[in-house]
Design an enzyme around this catalytic site. Structure first.
Site, PDB file in Angstrom:
ATOM      1  N   SER A   1     -56.293  31.996  14.311  1.00 51.90           N
ATOM      2  CA  SER A   1     -55.073  31.223  14.075  1.00 51.90           C
ATOM      3  C   SER A   1     -55.387  30.110  13.085  1.00 51.90           C
ATOM      4  O   SER A   1     -56.305  29.313  13.313  1.00 51.90           O
ATOM      5  CB  SER A   1     -54.601  30.643  15.410  1.00 51.90           C
ATOM      6  OG  SER A   1     -53.381  29.985  15.238  1.00 51.90           O
TER       7      SER A   1
ATOM      8  N   CYS B   1     -52.400  23.969  26.091  1.00 52.16           N
ATOM      9  CA  CYS B   1     -51.319  24.947  25.966  1.00 52.16           C
ATOM     10  C   CYS B   1     -50.524  25.064  27.249  1.00 52.16           C
ATOM     11  O   CYS B   1     -49.541  25.775  27.296  1.00 52.16           O
ATOM     12  CB  CYS B   1     -51.876  26.308  25.574  1.00 52.16           C
ATOM     13  SG  CYS B   1     -52.891  26.223  24.111  1.00 52.16           S
TER      14      CYS B   1
HETATM   15  N1  PLP Z   1     -56.516  31.677  22.044  1.00 52.59           N
HETATM   16  C1  PLP Z   1     -57.154  30.505  22.196  1.00 52.59           C
HETATM   17  C2  PLP Z   1     -58.569  30.496  22.670  1.00 52.59           C
HETATM   18  C3  PLP Z   1     -56.506  29.309  21.902  1.00 52.59           C
HETATM   19  O1  PLP Z   1     -57.136  28.150  22.061  1.00 52.59           O
HETATM   20  C4  PLP Z   1     -55.153  29.352  21.456  1.00 52.59           C
HETATM   21  C5  PLP Z   1     -54.405  28.109  21.199  1.00 52.59           C
HETATM   22  O2  PLP Z   1     -54.745  27.053  21.653  1.00 52.59           O
HETATM   23  C6  PLP Z   1     -54.547  30.608  21.297  1.00 52.59           C
HETATM   24  C7  PLP Z   1     -55.256  31.745  21.599  1.00 52.59           C
HETATM   25  C8  PLP Z   1     -53.142  30.729  20.799  1.00 52.59           C
HETATM   26  O3  PLP Z   1     -53.074  30.462  19.422  1.00 52.59           O
HETATM   27  P1  PLP Z   1     -51.659  30.127  18.753  1.00 52.59           P
HETATM   28  O4  PLP Z   1     -51.283  28.773  19.217  1.00 52.59           O
HETATM   29  O5  PLP Z   1     -51.892  30.201  17.288  1.00 52.59           O
HETATM   30  O6  PLP Z   1     -50.711  31.176  19.212  1.00 52.59           O
END
Ligand code: PLP
Length: 410
Positions: A211, A336
């Site tokens: 990302s 998140c």
């Molecule tokens: N995977 C991990 C380990 C993350 O830390 C995050 C976001 O914090 C994501 C996936 C999701 O990424 P995005 O916010 O770009 O959808």
């Protein structure tokens, strides 16, 4: 004196000047749709492919652009974010034509929800999912993986580095075990790309998610590496962009930004991450002087910018709000899943008792932070922890007293 210190780089990072400048013309001057046949459309298509090639070089991908037709995506497919890349990798693989009837998925208990919830949804649809435990440092034991894989295992999905505690996994060992039973290996490398070296060929990675906003690119664009020969089921149907796996008019400026950001991060990784690691080490040393504080994650194999702790007799949310009042941006548990009052699944999985897991703090540094920032962070965290403990009913005579907590509940 009050400062503003952004110490939440694992949540997101500011777009760098270099990336911003590279993106601008693709928003204003060359705004064509890459599917259009006229010149500004084709220029946009070339820009997207140049970004694809930059991603390919950064990960040592064999064929980022389809060599049979050098203007079609090869092994790099752009997505709308890291979550979409994770969903496309896991669901796209198990439901896609390359999976020949296998029904078992292996992942770990500390994955991001983009992976965990995808697996849970598949489980409800009849797939068998194994969620591997981790040890107290957050490491997956490859031997435990070996014990659960079989000729029914379709995919093994283990993150490269954890977003809460920064632990880095032994990807090569995990990939070898996945391959030994004929499964493919996916890694969620959203926190790892641009921070630690990754080489998909040397490490045996078949699918890798990233990302842009985690390495100084823009939000709203991610990418999935998918090894040549693996076919996925599309996640979005429509105009057929990105090999038909992620339809929708391309976010050209975002993709250009991702390409420039990954190239910059990987080319200058030793200097940039060496600097970030020195700052983080100084921060950890300072914060660990606070009594009844525990470092979480693997002290050796971890992301250079991640410092995570738990403080006894502290409530994480209060900590974040008071730090914010001092100008400090930090997070507790998973950034998140803010809004949830449960301790994070990651801190539970590494075996922290419930009451201690509630006192978690994650400080994540980036190349834009300074030593002055670090000193201010240490001073602010110390002050806030002291202040909160002074008011806490479970902090008695300078130490935590859990009997005081049970009296409260009684
Ligand atoms: N995977 C991990 C380990 C993350 O830390 C995050 C976001 O914090 C994501 C996936 C999701 O990424 P995005 O916010 O770009 O959808």
């Amino acid at each position: 004196m009050k400062r503003f210190v952004y110490a939440d780089n694992a949540a997101t990072t500011p777009v760098s000047e270099l990336v911003f400048e590279a993106m601008k013309p693709w928003l204003t001057e060359f705004y064509g749709n890459p599917s259009s046949l006229y010149r500004i459309g084709q220029q946009a298509k070339d820009a997207v492919n140049q970004a694809r090639a930059q991603v390919g070089r950064a990960l040592n991908v064999a064929e980022p652009i389809n060599e049979a037709n050098d203007r079609k995506p090869g092994e790099i497919v752009f997505t709308g974010c890291g979550s979409q890349a994770d969903n496309l990798a896991i669901r796209g693989f198990v439901e896609g034509p390359s999976n020949r009837g296998r029904r078992h998925i292996v992942t770990s208990k500390i994955e991001h929800h983009a992976v965990l919830y995808t697996c849970e949804a598949l489980e409800r649809e009849g797939w068998k999912v194994t969620y591997l435990d981790v040890d107290r440092l957050g490491r997956v034991d490859p031997e435990q993986l070996r014990a659960v894989v079989s000729d029914d295992t379709a995919i093994v999905s283990i993150m490269a580095a954890n977003n809460e505690i920064g632990t880095v996994q032994d990807l090569k060992a995990i990939a070898e075990i996945a391959h030994s039973c004929g499964a493919v290996f996916h890694t969620d490398a959203v926190q790892a790309v641009g921070h630690i070296p990754l080489d998909v060929q040397a490490m045996g990675i078949d699918l890798l998610s990233m990302s842009a906003h985690k390495f100084r690119g823009p939000k709203g664009v991610g990418a999935l590496y998918c090894r040549k020969g693996i076919m996925l089921k599309p996640s979005v149907f429509g105009g057929g962009q990105e090999r038909g796996w992620a339809s929708g008019t391309e976010n050209v400026a975002g993709m250009v930004g991702l390409g420039v950001a990954i190239e910059d991060a990987v080319t200058h990784m030793p200097e940039k991450m060496g600097y970030v690691k020195r700052l983080t080490d100084r921060l950890v040393e300072g914060v660990m002087k606070i009594p009844y504080t525990h470092f979480t994650g693997d002290p050796e194999n971890r992301l250079p910018g991640v410092a995570s702790f738990v403080f006894e007799a502290i409530e994480g949310e209060g900590l974040i709000l008071r730090l914010d009042a001092l100008g400090v941006c930090a997070s507790t548990g998973s950034a998140c899943s803010t809004g949830s009052l449960d301790p994070s699944h990651v801190l539970m999985a590494i075996g922290l008792p419930h009451e201690i897991a509630h006192g978690s703090l994650r400080l994540t540094l980036g190349e834009q932070n300074t030593e002055e920032d670090v000193d201010y962070l240490i001073e602010s965290v110390t002050r806030v922890v002291d202040g909160l403990r002074a008011m806490s009913p479970v902090w008695v005579n300078g130490k935590p007293d859990l009997t005081a907590a049970s009296n409260l509940h009684g």
